[in-house]
Motif scaffolding. Sequence first.
Motif, PDB file in Angstrom:
ATOM      1  N   UNK A  34       0.830  -1.209   0.000  1.00 24.41           N
ATOM      2  CA  UNK A  34       0.000   0.000   0.000  1.00 24.41           C
ATOM      3  C   UNK A  34       0.863   1.257   0.000  1.00 24.41           C
ATOM      4  N   UNK A  35       1.963   1.228   0.751  1.00 26.09           N
ATOM      5  CA  UNK A  35       2.866   2.378   0.762  1.00 26.09           C
ATOM      6  C   UNK A  35       3.501   2.584  -0.608  1.00 26.09           C
ATOM      7  N   UNK A  36       3.884   1.518  -1.261  1.00 28.26           N
ATOM      8  CA  UNK A  36       4.492   1.617  -2.592  1.00 28.26           C
ATOM      9  C   UNK A  36       3.496   2.143  -3.622  1.00 28.26           C
ATOM     10  N   UNK A  37       2.258   1.642  -3.581  1.00 19.36           N
ATOM     11  CA  UNK A  37       1.236   2.124  -4.511  1.00 19.36           C
ATOM     12  C   UNK A  37       0.927   3.598  -4.288  1.00 19.36           C
ATOM     13  N   UNK A  38       0.867   4.013  -3.041  1.00 19.26           N
ATOM     14  CA  UNK A  38       0.617   5.416  -2.729  1.00 19.26           C
ATOM     15  C   UNK A  38       1.758   6.290  -3.249  1.00 19.26           C
ATOM     16  N   UNK A  39       2.992   5.804  -3.116  1.00 17.40           N
ATOM     17  CA  UNK A  39       4.149   6.556  -3.577  1.00 17.40           C
ATOM     18  C   UNK A  39       4.158   6.665  -5.108  1.00 17.40           C
ATOM     19  N   UNK A  40       3.815   5.590  -5.808  1.00 22.06           N
ATOM     20  CA  UNK A  40       3.751   5.626  -7.274  1.00 22.06           C
ATOM     21  C   UNK A  40       2.665   6.604  -7.724  1.00 22.06           C
ATOM     22  N   UNK A  41       1.518   6.600  -7.050  1.00 23.00           N
ATOM     23  CA  UNK A  41       0.442   7.525  -7.389  1.00 23.00           C
ATOM     24  C   UNK A  41       0.880   8.974  -7.158  1.00 23.00           C
ATOM     25  N   UNK A  42       1.609   9.230  -6.052  1.00 24.38           N
ATOM     26  CA  UNK A  42       2.109  10.577  -5.791  1.00 24.38           C
ATOM     27  C   UNK A  42       3.119  11.017  -6.843  1.00 24.38           C
ATOM     28  N   UNK A  43       3.992  10.103  -7.280  1.00 28.81           N
ATOM     29  CA  UNK A  43       4.949  10.435  -8.341  1.00 28.81           C
ATOM     30  C   UNK A  43       4.225  10.793  -9.630  1.00 28.81           C
ATOM     31  N   UNK A  44       3.201  10.030  -9.977  1.00 28.91           N
ATOM     32  CA  UNK A  44       2.465  10.283 -11.218  1.00 28.91           C
ATOM     33  C   UNK A  44       1.735  11.621 -11.157  1.00 28.91           C
ATOM     34  N   UNK A  45       1.084  11.910 -10.045  1.00 29.73           N
ATOM     35  CA  UNK A  45       0.383  13.194  -9.932  1.00 29.73           C
ATOM     36  C   UNK A  45       1.379  14.349  -9.867  1.00 29.73           C
ATOM     37  N   UNK A  46       2.546  14.123  -9.266  1.00 31.81           N
ATOM     38  CA  UNK A  46       3.582  15.156  -9.236  1.00 31.81           C
ATOM     39  C   UNK A  46       4.138  15.432 -10.620  1.00 31.81           C
ATOM     40  N   UNK A  47       4.311  14.393 -11.419  1.00 27.90           N
ATOM     41  CA  UNK A  47       4.806  14.579 -12.784  1.00 27.90           C
ATOM     42  C   UNK A  47       3.781  15.338 -13.618  1.00 27.90           C
ATOM     43  N   UNK A  48       2.507  15.033 -13.441  1.00 31.67           N
ATOM     44  CA  UNK A  48       1.461  15.745 -14.168  1.00 31.67           C
ATOM     45  C   UNK A  48       1.434  17.215 -13.759  1.00 31.67           C
ATOM     46  N   UNK A  49       1.554  17.473 -12.467  1.00 32.58           N
ATOM     47  CA  UNK A  49       1.549  18.854 -11.974  1.00 32.58           C
ATOM     48  C   UNK A  49       2.760  19.613 -12.494  1.00 32.58           C
ATOM     49  N   UNK A  50       3.890  18.947 -12.529  1.00 31.22           N
ATOM     50  CA  UNK A  50       5.103  19.591 -13.023  1.00 31.22           C
ATOM     51  C   UNK A  50       4.975  19.928 -14.513  1.00 31.22           C
ATOM     52  N   UNK A  51       4.393  19.014 -15.291  1.00 26.20           N
ATOM     53  CA  UNK A  51       4.164  19.300 -16.707  1.00 26.20           C
ATOM     54  C   UNK A  51       3.206  20.481 -16.887  1.00 26.20           C
ATOM     55  N   UNK A  52       2.144  20.528 -16.085  1.00 25.75           N
ATOM     56  CA  UNK A  52       1.202  21.641 -16.173  1.00 25.75           C
ATOM     57  C   UNK A  52       1.890  22.957 -15.838  1.00 25.75           C
ATOM     58  N   UNK A  53       2.755  22.943 -14.810  1.00 19.68           N
ATOM     59  CA  UNK A  53       3.448  24.166 -14.414  1.00 19.68           C
ATOM     60  C   UNK A  53       4.428  24.630 -15.480  1.00 19.68           C
ATOM     61  N   UNK A  54       5.149  23.694 -16.099  1.00 27.39           N
ATOM     62  CA  UNK A  54       6.162  24.067 -17.082  1.00 27.39           C
ATOM     63  C   UNK A  54       5.552  24.472 -18.420  1.00 27.39           C
TER      64      UNK A  54
END
Length: 127
Positions: A34-54
Amino acid sequence: MFGNIGWAEMMVLLVAALVILGPERLPGAVMWVTKSLRQVRDYASGATKQLKDELGPEFDDLRKPLSELNQLRGMTPRTMITKHILDGDDSIFTTFEKPNGATKRPSLEKPQSTNAGERPPIDPDAT
C-alpha cells in the motif's frame, strides 16, 4: 488501476499471500504494498503537476489531440458511419433491427417451390 479485479480474485490473492508469506509476515507485506502504490500515485500526480506548471496553457493544447485520439480508439464502424456520414442520425440502422436486437438480413437463396412433385433444378457443373 485494479478496477478489473473482483472480490473473488482479491480473496484468492489474499489466501495465496497468507499461504506463501504466513500470518506473521502478511501485515508487513500489505503495508509495504500500500505504501508503494501510494508513492507511485504521488509520483504520477507530481509529474502531471510539473508538466502543467512548465507548459502552462500549452498543456491543454497537448491534451486535446490525445483526447481526440481516445475518442477515435473507441469508435466502431457503425459509430463512424453514424457520426461522419449520417450526421448522427442512426435511424437507418434501427429500421433493419428486429425487436430482440438482432439485425434482419435479406435471404440470398431462392424461395423453395411449394409443389410436391416438382424436382429442384440440378447444376451439372456443381456435382
